[in-house]
Write a protein that holds these residues in place. Structure first.
Motif, PDB file in Angstrom:
ATOM      1  N   HIS A   1      79.455 -35.719-117.916  1.00 57.16           N
ATOM      2  CA  HIS A   1      78.611 -36.335-116.859  1.00 57.16           C
ATOM      3  C   HIS A   1      76.949 -36.669-117.286  1.00 57.16           C
ATOM      4  N   LEU A   2      76.677 -37.723-116.655  1.00 56.75           N
ATOM      5  CA  LEU A   2      75.243 -37.905-116.901  1.00 56.75           C
ATOM      6  C   LEU A   2      74.487 -38.361-115.369  1.00 56.75           C
ATOM      7  N   ALA A   3      73.307 -37.938-115.238  1.00 54.70           N
ATOM      8  CA  ALA A   3      72.628 -38.116-114.277  1.00 54.70           C
ATOM      9  C   ALA A   3      71.439 -38.803-114.438  1.00 54.70           C
ATOM     10  N   ILE A   4      71.154 -39.878-113.596  1.00 49.96           N
ATOM     11  CA  ILE A   4      69.901 -40.859-113.886  1.00 49.96           C
ATOM     12  C   ILE A   4      69.087 -40.774-112.491  1.00 49.96           C
TER      13      ILE A   4
ATOM     14  N   HIS B   1      72.989 -39.399-103.855  1.00 51.68           N
ATOM     15  CA  HIS B   1      72.554 -38.127-102.605  1.00 51.68           C
ATOM     16  C   HIS B   1      73.389 -38.460-101.560  1.00 51.68           C
ATOM     17  N   ASN B   2      73.814 -39.869-101.013  1.00 58.75           N
ATOM     18  CA  ASN B   2      74.488 -40.204 -99.975  1.00 58.75           C
ATOM     19  C   ASN B   2      75.727 -39.935 -99.795  1.00 58.75           C
ATOM     20  N   PHE B   3      76.388 -39.575-101.195  1.00 58.89           N
ATOM     21  CA  PHE B   3      77.910 -39.030-101.025  1.00 58.89           C
ATOM     22  C   PHE B   3      77.909 -37.697-101.244  1.00 58.89           C
ATOM     23  N   CYS B   4      77.110 -37.301-102.111  1.00 58.12           N
ATOM     24  CA  CYS B   4      77.283 -35.685-102.483  1.00 58.12           C
ATOM     25  C   CYS B   4      76.029 -34.823-101.924  1.00 58.12           C
ATOM     26  N   ARG B   5      75.651 -34.826-100.780  1.00 58.56           N
ATOM     27  CA  ARG B   5      74.467 -33.793-100.367  1.00 58.56           C
ATOM     28  C   ARG B   5      74.360 -32.839-100.457  1.00 58.56           C
ATOM     29  N   GLU B   6      73.334 -32.235-100.608  1.00 50.76           N
ATOM     30  CA  GLU B   6      73.066 -30.622-100.813  1.00 50.76           C
ATOM     31  C   GLU B   6      73.277 -30.167 -99.496  1.00 50.76           C
ATOM     32  N   LYS B   7      72.579 -30.543 -98.529  1.00 53.52           N
ATOM     33  CA  LYS B   7      72.716 -29.845 -97.089  1.00 53.52           C
ATOM     34  C   LYS B   7      73.575 -30.769 -96.185  1.00 53.52           C
ATOM     35  N   ALA B   8      74.941 -31.148 -96.511  1.00 51.64           N
ATOM     36  CA  ALA B   8      75.407 -32.193 -95.697  1.00 51.64           C
ATOM     37  C   ALA B   8      76.011 -31.493 -94.445  1.00 51.64           C
TER      38      ALA B   8
ATOM     39  N   ALA C   1      80.243 -34.732 -95.263  1.00 55.38           N
ATOM     40  CA  ALA C   1      80.429 -34.305 -96.413  1.00 55.38           C
ATOM     41  C   ALA C   1      81.777 -34.761 -96.873  1.00 55.38           C
ATOM     42  N   VAL C   2      82.521 -35.829 -96.472  1.00 57.42           N
ATOM     43  CA  VAL C   2      83.782 -36.308 -96.853  1.00 57.42           C
ATOM     44  C   VAL C   2      83.963 -36.577 -98.299  1.00 57.42           C
ATOM     45  N   SER C   3      83.066 -37.275 -98.972  1.00 59.27           N
ATOM     46  CA  SER C   3      83.198 -37.345-100.556  1.00 59.27           C
ATOM     47  C   SER C   3      82.540 -36.029-101.383  1.00 59.27           C
ATOM     48  N   LYS C   4      81.876 -35.270-100.676  1.00 62.58           N
ATOM     49  CA  LYS C   4      81.071 -34.148-101.376  1.00 62.58           C
ATOM     50  C   LYS C   4      82.157 -33.448-102.411  1.00 62.58           C
TER      51      LYS C   4
ATOM     52  N   ARG D   1      85.446 -33.175-117.039  1.00 65.65           N
ATOM     53  CA  ARG D   1      85.225 -33.444-118.758  1.00 65.65           C
ATOM     54  C   ARG D   1      86.739 -32.870-119.489  1.00 65.65           C
ATOM     55  N   LYS D   2      87.489 -31.996-118.878  1.00 63.30           N
ATOM     56  CA  LYS D   2      88.765 -31.482-119.528  1.00 63.30           C
ATOM     57  C   LYS D   2      89.790 -32.572-119.390  1.00 63.30           C
ATOM     58  N   PHE D   3      89.691 -33.492-118.644  1.00 64.37           N
ATOM     59  CA  PHE D   3      90.778 -34.721-118.414  1.00 64.37           C
ATOM     60  C   PHE D   3      90.188 -36.056-118.762  1.00 64.37           C
ATOM     61  N   GLY D   4      88.777 -36.271-119.109  1.00 69.45           N
ATOM     62  CA  GLY D   4      88.375 -37.470-119.393  1.00 69.45           C
ATOM     63  C   GLY D   4      88.090 -38.228-118.343  1.00 69.45           C
ATOM     64  N   ALA D   5      87.541 -37.717-117.297  1.00 70.35           N
ATOM     65  CA  ALA D   5      87.068 -38.017-116.079  1.00 70.35           C
ATOM     66  C   ALA D   5      85.450 -37.831-115.875  1.00 70.35           C
ATOM     67  N   SER D   6      84.658 -38.991-116.102  1.00 71.83           N
ATOM     68  CA  SER D   6      83.344 -38.659-116.084  1.00 71.83           C
ATOM     69  C   SER D   6      82.494 -39.239-115.113  1.00 71.83           C
ATOM     70  N   LEU D   7      81.346 -38.593-114.805  1.00 75.65           N
ATOM     71  CA  LEU D   7      80.613 -39.105-113.705  1.00 75.65           C
ATOM     72  C   LEU D   7      79.270 -39.718-114.184  1.00 75.65           C
ATOM     73  N   CYS D   8      78.725 -40.598-113.382  1.00 78.41           N
ATOM     74  CA  CYS D   8      77.332 -40.931-113.898  1.00 78.41           C
ATOM     75  C   CYS D   8      76.803 -40.924-112.195  1.00 78.41           C
ATOM     76  N   LEU D   9      75.943 -39.947-111.927  1.00 79.98           N
ATOM     77  CA  LEU D   9      75.100 -39.856-110.889  1.00 79.98           C
ATOM     78  C   LEU D   9      73.921 -40.600-110.731  1.00 79.98           C
ATOM     79  N   ILE D  10      73.792 -41.383-109.704  1.00 76.51           N
ATOM     80  CA  ILE D  10      72.232 -42.138-109.984  1.00 76.51           C
ATOM     81  C   ILE D  10      71.515 -41.853-108.680  1.00 76.51           C
ATOM     82  N   SER D  11      70.359 -41.116-108.614  1.00 79.03           N
ATOM     83  CA  SER D  11      69.651 -40.581-107.256  1.00 79.03           C
ATOM     84  C   SER D  11      68.209 -41.124-107.356  1.00 79.03           C
ATOM     85  N   GLN D  12      67.753 -41.392-106.364  1.00 81.36           N
ATOM     86  CA  GLN D  12      66.248 -41.129-106.157  1.00 81.36           C
ATOM     87  C   GLN D  12      65.501 -40.271-105.448  1.00 81.36           C
ATOM     88  N   ARG D  13      66.608 -39.570-104.671  1.00 81.52           N
ATOM     89  CA  ARG D  13      66.288 -38.162-104.128  1.00 81.52           C
ATOM     90  C   ARG D  13      67.089 -37.014-104.796  1.00 81.52           C
ATOM     91  N   PRO D  14      66.828 -36.488-105.919  1.00 82.03           N
ATOM     92  CA  PRO D  14      67.377 -35.520-106.411  1.00 82.03           C
ATOM     93  C   PRO D  14      67.498 -34.120-105.587  1.00 82.03           C
TER      94      PRO D  14
END
Ligand SMILES: Nc1ncnc2c1ncn2[C@@H]1O[C@H](COP(=O)(O)OP(=O)(O)OP(=O)(O)O)[C@@H](O)[C@H]1O
Ligand SMILES: [Mg+2]
Length: 502
Positions: free
Chosen positions: A152-155, A360-367, A372-375, A386-399
């Motif tokens: 997984h990558l975070a930008i 941050h709108n889909f996986c909020r820390e304090k949702a 928090a439906v998709s969190k 990573r074990k299954f080859g399903a990778s995430l790239c999360l992009i956020s301006q409010r980390p």
């Protein structure tokens, strides 16, 4: 190119650091330098400072001031020199860096590290993803697909720092790979309609590989509404209400499997009305179903079909730009991400990258519970993907608003300009790879510049992300352009228009 000479200071040279007097005006903080010819010692410049012993004593200052700071008999300017403080990274043994056990000698010459050595020691590969170049060196930044994305990558970065351009570059590179180099499928949840342009004819290399799914046309079949999903969408349903609606859905699904036609929310409403449930169970359920109907998302069948969404070397963009309900977007992401992950676990679809803009709108820390439906699915993929080859790239301006669980499971980071101290603190706490020397420099980055660190690279590096190759067709217009566009598309009402109306 000679950069300077090692000096003896109070602290060193030691096995971990040394300083040198700089003789080149081109030296910059963050640059890699080397000492010695065979098996060179590699170090990074952590700080560059000026020194002048003439000005160390208070009385020299008053002498200097007396002469009007212009010229004294003493050649004060000749005493000025620039010192670079370096951290030793190790000894290059031909392929990688090994630990250094002996300090360099004062008087040794310092030179710029060779590009070929940098490429090897940083771990860049010939067939890696060409993201740009190092900021201080003419070295292409080419981390391997696996190292950049598998864990997984975070930008991250402030608005306008270049996150979407960087993500576009990652996509361009991932989609340009040849079959024999190993391809993955890519799915983008695009909240601003920035990635649909991959399908434009003008972007010839990508148009054939891209499918854009219009957010308004996305549908989820009612019989796919699982009890878990319902409880995530409506966390405030009581136990009795949950059991009641689940048994109705189960019954309708069973009838469907026995040959009845697929059902929709109207059928669910009729079924609730026909049931013997008490009013205090029925009324809230009916209002919840009405809420679901308002979303215009649940129907007889699903669109798109999950197994069509991921194909090797292909891109599917869920264009959610036209949708205003955050909840609807969350449900769409939760549903498709969950199914894609399940299918991938069963090896029914190729390995994939799931790119989530505005994470941050889909996986909020304090949702709150209903937000928090998709969190949980994002956190699940972050933990187990990573074990299954399903990778995430999360992009956020409010980390700072992004779930710590998801952020800390990202092992590669591209951090662009960030100025908010809370965001910086949150990143430093969530990412092991960041130390204070790195976090201190994040606020000074320019547009398109970032720090690449973590799994993707052996040592944190400053990079200049290359510009996108695909042409952008929407979004990011200046106010002037938007004003002109509005004028062009709206014309004045003429008397004939009024007549026609009457
Ligand atoms: N690597 C780059 N090379 C050249 N120009 C760039 C680069 N990165 C960004 N830019 C310029 O900066 C603009 C803003 O970049 P981008 O849309 O990627 O920002 P962002 O971080 O995604 O902002 P937001 O958070 O608002 O979505 C781009 O339209 C482009 O003009
Ligand atoms: Mg963006």
């Amino acid at each position: 190119m000679s950069l300077g000479t090692v000096i003896s200071t109070f602290e060193g040279p030691s096995t971990s650091r040394f300083s040198f007097v700089v003789n080149s005006s081109k030296l910059r903080k963050g640059e890699f330098v080397s000492l010695g010819d065979s098996n060179p010692l590699i170090a990074v410049v952590n700080e560059v400072r000026r020194a002048n012993r003439y000005f160390e004593r208070a009385e020299t200052i008053s002498e200097y001031e007396k002469n009007g700071s212009v010229k004294t008999d003493f050649p004060a300017q000749d005493w000025e020199y620039v010192v670079a403080d370096c951290a030793i990274l190790g000894v290059f043994n031909g392929s990688s860096l090994s630990k250094n056990s002996f300090p360099p000698s004062p008087g040794e010459k310092v030179v710029a590290a060779e590009n070929s050595i940098l490429k090897q020691f940083l771990g860049f590969e010939d067939n890696g993803l060409k993201l740009g170049k190092l900021m201080q060196h003419e070295v292409p930044v080419t981390p391997s697909l696996t190292r950049l994305l598998q864990k997984h990558l975070a930008i991250l970065g402030i608005s306008g720092s270049g996150k979407s351009v960087c993500a576009t570059v990652v996509l361009e590179e991932a989609l340009s790979r040849k079959k024999e180099a190993g391809q993955i499928g890519v799915v983008v949840f695009d909240v601003h309609g920035e990635y649909s342009c991959f399908a434009d004819k003008s972007n010839r290399d990508f148009a054939d590989k891209t499918t854009v799914v219009d957010g308004e046309k996305i549908r989820i079949a009612c019989h796919k509404l699982t009890p878990i999903m319902l409880s995530m969408i409506f966390p405030d349903l009581s136990g009795v209400q949950q059991r009641a609606i689940n048994s109705i859905l189960k019954e309708l699904t069973k009838k469907m499997k026995d040959g009845a036609k697929a059902f929709d929310l109207d059928d669910v409403v009729s079924e609730i009305n026909a049931s013997k449930m008490t009013q205090n169970v029925r009324d809230p359920l009916l209002s919840k179903i009405e809420e679901l109907k308002q979303l215009r998302l649940f129907s007889h069948g699903s669109f798109p079909i999950v197994k069509d969404v991921v194909k090797s070397g292909k891109l599917t963009v869920f264009d959610l730009n036209a949708l205003t309900s955050v909840k609807k977007k969350q449900i769409i992401l939760a549903y498709f991400a969950q199914r894609l992950f399940n299918q991938r676990r069963k090896q029914k679809i190729p390995p994939f990258l799931l790119l989530v803009e505005e994470a941050h709108n889909f996986c909020r820390e304090k949702a709150s519970a209903e937000n928090a439906v998709s969190k949980s699915i994002i956190e699940t993929i972050a933990r187990e993907g990573r074990k299954f080859g399903a990778s995430l790239c999360l992009i956020s301006q409010r980390p700072v608003q992004l779930s710590t669980t998801a952020l800390s499971q990202c092992n590669s980071y591209i951090i662009m300009r960030i100025t908010n101290p809370f965001d910086l603190k949150h990143i430093a706490e969530s990412c092991e790879a960041i130390d204070s020397s790195v976090s201190g420099q994040i606020s000074g980055l320019q547009v398109g510049e970032g720090i690449l660190l973590g799994e993707a690279v052996n040592y944190p590096v400053f990079i200049k992300v290359r510009n996108r190759a695909t042409r952008k067709t929407r979004g990011g217009h200046s106010l002037e352009e938007l004003g002109r566009q509005f004028e062009e598309t709206t014309r004045e009402i003429t008397p004939s228009d009024v007549e026609a109306f009457i």
